[in-house]
Design a protein around this motif. Structure first.
Motif: not given
Length: 133
Positions: A27-54
């Protein structure tokens, strides 16, 4: 005037497999710093949602790289192209660094649409060029 159009479809299962193999480093190779923050938050609440975001971000950046005609070569990089959103929820392309400078020098602006459904994420990007007076 339309400068370029790009589209991409991404198999969400492929993104999930890459995350399983490489963890957050992928994820760190694909996402900007701001996107990483959103990805981590979504992944923590619902992992499948984090994968879809990525997957949608991966797809949108691929579509953008096609629309500008660069592919994944400088000045186009994963982290210099960010997919943000307006308060309305509309997705937007936010560029940084040399990629932003490259696009500004050519008078380019981009519009993006992203979607995901079951196993796939898809994106469509239209890049316009300001007409010279």
């Amino acid at each position: 005037m339309i400068y370029g159009i790009g589209t991409d479809i991404c198999d969400i299962r492929r993104i999930e497999a890459s995350l399983e193999r490489h963890g957050e480093r992928f994820a760190g190779k694909i996402l900007s710093e701001a996107e990483m923050k959103t990805w981590r938050a979504r992944s923590a609440r619902w992992p499948a949602r984090g994968v879809r975001y990525l997957a949608t971000r991966f797809s949108a950046k691929e579509a953008f790289s096609k629309a500008v005609g660069l592919g994944m070569r400088m000045p186009m990089t994963w982290k210099l192209c960010e997919v943000g959103k307006l308060s309305s929820g509309k997705p937007v392309i936010v560029l940084h660094g040399v990629l932003k400078e490259w696009c500004e020098a050519r008078g380019l602006t981009a519009m993006v649409s992203v979607t995901d459904e079951t196993d796939y994420a898809a994106s469509f990007v239209v890049v316009e060029q300001k007409e010279k007076p």
